[in-house]
Design a protein around this motif. Sequence first.
Motif, PDB file in Angstrom:
ATOM      1  N   ASN A  14       0.863  -1.224  -0.087  1.00 13.42           N
ATOM      2  CA  ASN A  14       0.154  -0.084  -0.107  1.00 13.42           C
ATOM      3  C   ASN A  14       0.962   1.379   0.007  1.00 13.42           C
ATOM      4  O   ASN A  14       1.790   1.339   0.864  1.00 13.42           O
ATOM      5  CB  ASN A  14      -1.008  -0.084   1.374  1.00 13.42           C
ATOM      6  CG  ASN A  14      -1.769  -1.179   1.153  1.00 13.42           C
ATOM      7  OD1 ASN A  14      -2.221  -1.532   0.370  1.00 13.42           O
ATOM      8  ND2 ASN A  14      -2.223  -1.735   2.598  1.00 13.42           N
ATOM      9  N   TYR A  31      -2.582   4.203  -3.424  1.00 12.10           N
ATOM     10  CA  TYR A  31      -3.049   3.129  -3.759  1.00 12.10           C
ATOM     11  C   TYR A  31      -2.853   1.854  -3.005  1.00 12.10           C
ATOM     12  O   TYR A  31      -2.052   1.651  -2.621  1.00 12.10           O
ATOM     13  CB  TYR A  31      -1.890   2.787  -5.187  1.00 12.10           C
ATOM     14  CG  TYR A  31      -2.700   1.857  -6.385  1.00 12.10           C
ATOM     15  CD1 TYR A  31      -3.621   2.259  -7.337  1.00 12.10           C
ATOM     16  CD2 TYR A  31      -2.641   0.684  -6.220  1.00 12.10           C
ATOM     17  CE1 TYR A  31      -4.120   1.643  -8.278  1.00 12.10           C
ATOM     18  CE2 TYR A  31      -3.305  -0.306  -7.145  1.00 12.10           C
ATOM     19  CZ  TYR A  31      -3.733   0.193  -8.202  1.00 12.10           C
ATOM     20  OH  TYR A  31      -4.547  -0.604  -9.068  1.00 12.10           O
ATOM     21  N   LYS A  32      -4.039   0.963  -3.030  1.00 10.60           N
ATOM     22  CA  LYS A  32      -4.088   0.043  -2.231  1.00 10.60           C
ATOM     23  C   LYS A  32      -3.876  -1.559  -3.109  1.00 10.60           C
ATOM     24  O   LYS A  32      -4.122  -1.565  -4.067  1.00 10.60           O
ATOM     25  CB  LYS A  32      -5.363  -0.301  -1.368  1.00 10.60           C
ATOM     26  CG  LYS A  32      -5.710   0.779  -0.348  1.00 10.60           C
ATOM     27  CD  LYS A  32      -6.864   0.543   0.209  1.00 10.60           C
ATOM     28  CE  LYS A  32      -7.296   1.391   1.407  1.00 10.60           C
ATOM     29  NZ  LYS A  32      -8.532   1.090   2.207  1.00 10.60           N
ATOM     30  N   SER A  33      -3.242  -2.278  -2.480  1.00 14.47           N
ATOM     31  CA  SER A  33      -2.935  -3.754  -2.769  1.00 14.47           C
ATOM     32  C   SER A  33      -2.301  -3.484  -4.082  1.00 14.47           C
ATOM     33  O   SER A  33      -2.565  -4.577  -5.126  1.00 14.47           O
ATOM     34  CB  SER A  33      -4.345  -4.381  -2.800  1.00 14.47           C
ATOM     35  OG  SER A  33      -4.930  -4.618  -1.888  1.00 14.47           O
ATOM     36  N   SER A  39      -7.253  -8.308  -6.847  1.00 11.33           N
ATOM     37  CA  SER A  39      -7.733  -7.163  -5.863  1.00 11.33           C
ATOM     38  C   SER A  39      -8.886  -6.577  -6.140  1.00 11.33           C
ATOM     39  O   SER A  39      -8.946  -5.961  -7.276  1.00 11.33           O
ATOM     40  CB  SER A  39      -6.469  -6.450  -5.489  1.00 11.33           C
ATOM     41  OG  SER A  39      -7.043  -5.477  -4.623  1.00 11.33           O
ATOM     42  N   GLU A  41      -9.560  -3.764  -4.396  1.00 13.96           N
ATOM     43  CA  GLU A  41      -8.921  -2.203  -3.890  1.00 13.96           C
ATOM     44  C   GLU A  41      -8.110  -1.645  -5.054  1.00 13.96           C
ATOM     45  O   GLU A  41      -7.512  -2.440  -5.838  1.00 13.96           O
ATOM     46  CB  GLU A  41      -8.200  -2.242  -2.758  1.00 13.96           C
ATOM     47  CG  GLU A  41      -9.394  -2.828  -1.630  1.00 13.96           C
ATOM     48  CD  GLU A  41      -8.768  -3.125  -0.293  1.00 13.96           C
ATOM     49  OE1 GLU A  41      -9.041  -2.412   0.666  1.00 13.96           O
ATOM     50  OE2 GLU A  41      -7.538  -3.708  -0.122  1.00 13.96           O
ATOM     51  N   CYS A  44      -7.011   5.533  -4.312  1.00 12.28           N
ATOM     52  CA  CYS A  44      -7.970   6.277  -3.736  1.00 12.28           C
ATOM     53  C   CYS A  44      -7.664   7.677  -3.570  1.00 12.28           C
ATOM     54  O   CYS A  44      -6.227   7.962  -3.762  1.00 12.28           O
ATOM     55  CB  CYS A  44      -8.205   5.504  -2.229  1.00 12.28           C
ATOM     56  SG  CYS A  44      -6.421   4.962  -1.609  1.00 12.28           S
ATOM     57  N   GLU A  66     -12.753   5.894  -3.096  1.00 15.95           N
ATOM     58  CA  GLU A  66     -11.869   4.452  -3.302  1.00 15.95           C
ATOM     59  C   GLU A  66     -12.753   4.011  -4.563  1.00 15.95           C
ATOM     60  O   GLU A  66     -13.991   3.701  -4.494  1.00 15.95           O
ATOM     61  CB  GLU A  66     -11.706   3.890  -2.273  1.00 15.95           C
ATOM     62  CG  GLU A  66     -10.892   2.716  -2.465  1.00 15.95           C
ATOM     63  CD  GLU A  66     -10.550   1.817  -1.248  1.00 15.95           C
ATOM     64  OE1 GLU A  66      -9.953   0.820  -1.176  1.00 15.95           O
ATOM     65  OE2 GLU A  66     -11.039   2.376  -0.064  1.00 15.95           O
TER      66      GLU A  66
END
Length: 83
Positions: A14, A31-33, A39, A41, A44, A66
């Motif tokens: 992350n 940015y997640k994952s 994913s 996610e 965001c 998100e």
Amino acid sequence: MDALHPNDDVESVNAGGEYWFHKMVALRAGYKSLFARDSEEGLCFGAGLNYKLMGYTTLMIDYAYEDFGVLKEVQLFTLGLAF
């Protein structure tokens, strides 16, 4: 930035950042994952506002957006007081 190494899922990263204008307005993005396959996610971003009321009391308003796969567009709002 943080790296995740769960024992029951894939590894991922992350990453995000925040910029403050005059200790009053914040802009955030992340940015997640990263590197995780399948994913939900992803990107965001958001903003925040700290408004001094009377004395040491501060009103805090935050907004975040998100892109969350199946849930489409997730929007989060936070309202808080600090004293």
